[in-house]
Design an enzyme around this catalytic site. Structure first.
Site, short mmCIF file in Angstrom:
data_model
loop_
_atom_site.label_atom_id
_atom_site.label_comp_id
_atom_site.label_asym_id
_atom_site.label_seq_id
_atom_site.Cartn_x
_atom_site.Cartn_y
_atom_site.Cartn_z
N ASP A 136 0.83 -1.20 0.00
CA ASP A 136 0.00 0.00 0.00
C ASP A 136 0.87 1.26 0.00
O ASP A 136 1.75 1.43 0.84
CB ASP A 136 -0.93 -0.02 1.22
CG ASP A 136 -2.22 0.74 0.96
OD1 ASP A 136 -2.14 1.94 0.67
OD2 ASP A 136 -3.29 0.11 1.05
N SER A 181 -6.76 4.12 -2.02
CA SER A 181 -6.95 2.69 -1.76
C SER A 181 -8.26 2.16 -2.34
O SER A 181 -8.32 1.03 -2.83
CB SER A 181 -6.98 2.43 -0.26
OG SER A 181 -5.70 2.57 0.28
N HIS A 197 -12.08 11.34 -0.22
CA HIS A 197 -13.30 11.00 0.51
C HIS A 197 -14.43 12.00 0.23
O HIS A 197 -15.60 11.70 0.47
CB HIS A 197 -13.05 11.02 2.03
CG HIS A 197 -12.09 9.95 2.49
ND1 HIS A 197 -12.51 8.72 2.91
CD2 HIS A 197 -10.74 9.93 2.56
CE1 HIS A 197 -11.46 7.98 3.25
NE2 HIS A 197 -10.38 8.69 3.04
N ASP A 257 -5.05 14.08 3.04
CA ASP A 257 -5.15 14.03 1.58
C ASP A 257 -4.72 15.37 0.97
O ASP A 257 -4.62 15.51 -0.25
CB ASP A 257 -6.60 13.72 1.14
CG ASP A 257 -7.04 12.36 1.64
OD1 ASP A 257 -6.18 11.46 1.73
OD2 ASP A 257 -8.23 12.19 1.96
N ARG A 296 -16.68 8.42 -0.23
CA ARG A 296 -15.99 7.13 -0.05
C ARG A 296 -16.46 6.53 1.26
O ARG A 296 -16.56 7.21 2.27
CB ARG A 296 -14.48 7.36 -0.06
CG ARG A 296 -13.71 6.11 0.28
CD ARG A 296 -12.24 6.24 -0.04
NE ARG A 296 -11.43 5.56 0.97
CZ ARG A 296 -10.13 5.44 0.93
NH1 ARG A 296 -9.44 5.98 -0.07
NH2 ARG A 296 -9.48 4.81 1.88
N LYS A 334 -6.29 -1.96 6.93
CA LYS A 334 -6.37 -2.24 5.49
C LYS A 334 -7.15 -3.51 5.20
O LYS A 334 -7.19 -3.96 4.05
CB LYS A 334 -4.94 -2.37 4.91
CG LYS A 334 -4.09 -1.13 5.05
CD LYS A 334 -4.51 -0.03 4.09
CE LYS A 334 -3.69 1.23 4.29
NZ LYS A 334 -4.10 2.33 3.40
N ASP A 364 1.96 3.25 3.18
CA ASP A 364 0.88 4.22 3.16
C ASP A 364 0.61 4.82 4.54
O ASP A 364 0.59 6.04 4.69
CB ASP A 364 -0.40 3.55 2.66
CG ASP A 364 -1.54 4.55 2.60
OD1 ASP A 364 -1.48 5.46 1.77
OD2 ASP A 364 -2.46 4.43 3.43
N HIS A 391 1.55 8.63 5.49
CA HIS A 391 0.57 9.68 5.81
C HIS A 391 0.98 10.54 7.02
O HIS A 391 0.36 11.57 7.27
CB HIS A 391 -0.80 9.07 6.11
CG HIS A 391 -1.62 8.76 4.89
ND1 HIS A 391 -1.97 9.71 3.97
CD2 HIS A 391 -2.15 7.60 4.45
CE1 HIS A 391 -2.71 9.14 3.02
NE2 HIS A 391 -2.83 7.86 3.28
N ASP A 403 -1.15 0.05 -4.74
CA ASP A 403 -2.43 0.63 -5.16
C ASP A 403 -2.31 2.09 -5.57
O ASP A 403 -3.18 2.62 -6.25
CB ASP A 403 -3.48 0.46 -4.04
CG ASP A 403 -3.02 0.99 -2.70
OD1 ASP A 403 -1.80 1.24 -2.51
OD2 ASP A 403 -3.88 1.16 -1.81
N HIS A 404 -1.26 2.76 -5.15
CA HIS A 404 -1.02 4.19 -5.46
C HIS A 404 0.27 4.58 -4.78
O HIS A 404 0.78 3.82 -3.95
CB HIS A 404 -2.16 5.08 -4.94
CG HIS A 404 -2.45 4.84 -3.49
ND1 HIS A 404 -1.65 5.34 -2.49
CD2 HIS A 404 -3.39 4.10 -2.87
CE1 HIS A 404 -2.11 4.92 -1.32
NE2 HIS A 404 -3.16 4.15 -1.52
N HIS A 439 -1.13 11.01 -0.71
CA HIS A 439 -0.70 10.12 -1.79
C HIS A 439 -0.01 10.94 -2.87
O HIS A 439 -0.03 12.17 -2.83
CB HIS A 439 -1.91 9.42 -2.40
CG HIS A 439 -2.62 8.52 -1.43
ND1 HIS A 439 -3.82 7.93 -1.71
CD2 HIS A 439 -2.30 8.11 -0.19
CE1 HIS A 439 -4.20 7.19 -0.69
NE2 HIS A 439 -3.29 7.28 0.26
O1 LIG Z 1 -8.36 7.41 4.42
C1 LIG Z 1 -7.15 7.60 4.35
O2 LIG Z 1 -6.35 7.13 5.17
C2 LIG Z 1 -6.62 8.50 3.26
O3 LIG Z 1 -7.56 9.51 2.99
C3 LIG Z 1 -6.40 7.76 2.00
O4 LIG Z 1 -5.61 6.63 2.18
P1 LIG Z 1 -5.98 5.23 1.53
O5 LIG Z 1 -6.70 5.53 0.25
O6 LIG Z 1 -4.64 4.59 1.27
O7 LIG Z 1 -6.79 4.49 2.49
MN LIG Z 2 -3.82 2.65 -0.24
MN LIG Z 3 -3.46 6.26 2.08
#
Ligand SMILES: O=C(O)[C@H](O)COP(=O)(O)O
Ligand SMILES: [Mn+2]
Ligand SMILES: [Mn+2]
Length: 551
Positions: free
Chosen positions: A22, A73, A134, A165, A281, A356, A424, A428, A465-466, A495
């Site tokens: 991730d 994600s 989101h 974000d 989201r 996750k 990830d 963050h 995934d990114h 990201h």
């Molecule tokens: O919800 C989160 O933690 C971030 O906004 C995005 O991170 P994720 O897409 O890797 O979950």
């Molecule tokens: Mn992710």
């Molecule tokens: Mn993330």
């Protein structure tokens, strides 16, 4: 019955290990790329040669409105799971606003029914930024403007501050813009709009996968009950003072309420009100939606459960119908790889830690929380710690790795898919050293996993995934790192737009299999056909093409 055609050239019946690293993208090779500066002997040997390539993981390649949108994600795992580019929630919501269809929806009418009643309030709860992962601030403005035209007289805003974000420290800018907008609306339409409560997204309301219900409870207390340890007369002051007194980043601002001069909360949520959750989201708002909708709710003491007309921007869970009412139909992701595998009688082990866990199950299966087959699929969750992950960059990667190793060696699974969250979740935090350490742990895990694949004679496919860990600094238009007044780097918590690695191998892969180089801009959607090949099958004809070239 969904049938996959047997592939003559790939081994059959050998386990395939699919690893999502991730947030591990392929970024510029400088000292702010945690993947680049980490000591990673395993990745160094993997991420080169004829079975290695990169694919696009952002923008239109994953169904987002534009190529300026970073991947995330949800869209990444949706795409990996279904092998096609599907218009994502962000795009569908965008279209619904553009056409005006959103204001004709049942969900909107449900809200309107409530906010048109005398003395009733329309409440908006959600992430206040233009991160586009989101939610999006432009949707706040559109909803407020239209609701006012449609007769809403009293609107209360419950704002979750971002800094994850979007860059750290920007939440105050979003508040300022929102306050300006509110002022204009109040003056020109003689309405009463106010920010009522808020808090940082990682500490208030936006928990996911039931990692920590206390986060949701804090939000409930502030948004619904109008109770918080910290009260202020306006949101600007709240955020400025709380950040200074708590020395916290935007993501972790404690919950606060806005109180009027008589020391009453300006916007508790009461019977008969309308409540719209602004996020499109699902993962981080399913829990607060449940708190509003469930009659028998036992996750925390609600104290008061107002009977409101609740709606979500979109439906967040297609299996459990959460929420009941919504403004935009969610993406309809059908015929996912999981459905094919289940119909073919193939056995799947899916595992990650709590943070996750839903990525390799719920997102993977097109935002459905259930299984396709109770007997063929094992979904294994390892409980995440509830700490600040820069202080524990190893997270549960070793436990996930051990579980996957055991699943492979058990001989009971045809596919083992895991998500290793470290790049990830630590990325963050914006902390470069911790993220470097996180990537080093990943590398050790990959070493163990490759040995396990070797031992069972199977195949592996490693991807992401990114991007995230691949760039830890904000940059100017020329790509130069941005610094604060003390010369310190401004960290990047979000990201990135980076492409992601894809590499496959293992004893069961035919010797003549290499990475294709003829595809014009391959994306994450091409990865699905690739692992289906490794499992010994042709991908369904409507899936995007495989990345494998058989010489
Ligand atoms: O919800 C989160 O933690 C971030 O906004 C995005 O991170 P994720 O897409 O890797 O979950
Ligand atoms: Mn992710
Ligand atoms: Mn993330």
């Amino acid at each position: 019955m969904k049938i996959l055609k047997r592939h003559e050239e790939f081994a059959h019946g050998k386990p395939v290990l699919l690893i999502v690293l991730d947030g591990v993208g392929v970024g510029r090779l400088d000292s702010f790329n945690a993947v680049n500066i980490a000591k990673t002997p395993v990745m160094d040997s993997l991420f080169k040669g004829p079975r290695y390539g990169t694919v696009k993981a952002h923008g239109k390649a994953v169904g987002l409105p534009s190529d300026a949108d970073m991947g995330n994600s949800e869209v990444g795992h949706n795409t990996l799971g279904c092998g096609r580019v599907v218009s994502q929630g962000a795009s569908l919501v965008e279209n619904a606003f553009a056409s005006g269809a959103i204001f004709q929806s049942d969900g909107y009418k449900h809200l309107q029914e409530a906010f048109l009643s005398p003395n009733k309030t329309l409440h908006l709860i959600g992430l206040l930024s233009d991160g586009g992962v989101h939610s999006h601030t432009k949707h706040w403005y559109s909803i407020i403007s239209q609701a006012v035209l449609d007769g809403a007289r009293r609107i209360r805003l419950h704002i979750l501050l971002d800094g994850r974000d979007v860059p750290e420290g920007t939440s105050i800018n979003y508040i300022q813009k929102l306050e300006d907008f509110i002022k204009l609306q109040n003056e020109s339409h003689e309405v009463d709009i106010q920010i009522a409560s808020g808090g940082g997204r990682m500490f208030v309301t936006m928990d996911r996968y039931e990692a920590e219900w206390a986060i949701v409870q804090r939000g409930w207390n502030a948004h619904v009950l109008g109770q918080a340890d910290f009260t202020f007369s306006n949101a600007y002051q709240a955020v400025t003072e709380l950040k200074a007194s708590h020395k916290c980043s935007d993501q972790y601002i404690p919950p606060f309420c806005i109180y009027d001069p008589n020391q009453h909360p300006v916007g508790p949520i009461i019977d008969g009100d309308a409540v719209l959750c602004m996020n499109f989201r699902g993962d981080r708002v399913i829990e607060i939606s449940r708190a509003f909708e469930e009659v028998n709710f036992d996750k925390f003491e609600r104290k008061r459960h107002p009977q409101v007309n609740f709606a979500g921007m979109i439906r967040y869970d297609g299996d459990q119908n959460i929420p009941q009412k919504f403004l935009v139909d969610p993406p309809f992701i059908q015929n996912t790889s999981g459905e094919y595998l289940a119909d073919m009688g193939l056995r799947v082990f899916a595992c990650s830690e709590t943070q996750k866990y839903g990525h390799v199950t719920y997102f993977w299966n097109g935002n459905r929380s259930g299984k396709f087959s109770e007997t063929l699929e094992t979904y294994h969750e390892i409980r995440s710690d509830t700490c600040y992950f820069a202080e524990k960059p190893e997270m549960k990667a070793r436990e996930i790795t051990d579980a996957a190793t055991e699943a492979l060696k058990s001989g009971q699974y045809d596919m083992v898919r895991i998500n290793l969250p470290n790049g990830d979740m630590v990325g963050h935090t914006g902390e470069l050293d911790a993220t470097k350490r996180a990537v080093e742990v990943l590398d050790e895990c990959l070493g163990q996993l490759l040995e396990a694949v070797q031992a069972v004679g199977g195949a592996y496919l490693i991807t992401a995934d990114h991007g995230n860990a691949d760039d830890m600094t904000q940059r100017d238009a020329k790509g130069e790192p941005l610094r604060d007044e003390n010369g310190e780097i401004l960290p990047l918590t979000s990201h990135t737009l980076a492409a992601v690695p894809v590499v496959f191998g293992g004893p069961s892969v035919p010797e003549n299999a290499i990475m294709r180089t003829d595809l014009n801009q391959p994306g994450l959607s091409n990865v699905t056909a690739t692992f289906i090949n490794l499992m010994g099958f042709h991908a369904p004809p409507d899936y995007d093409e495989t990345l494998i070239n058989l010489l």
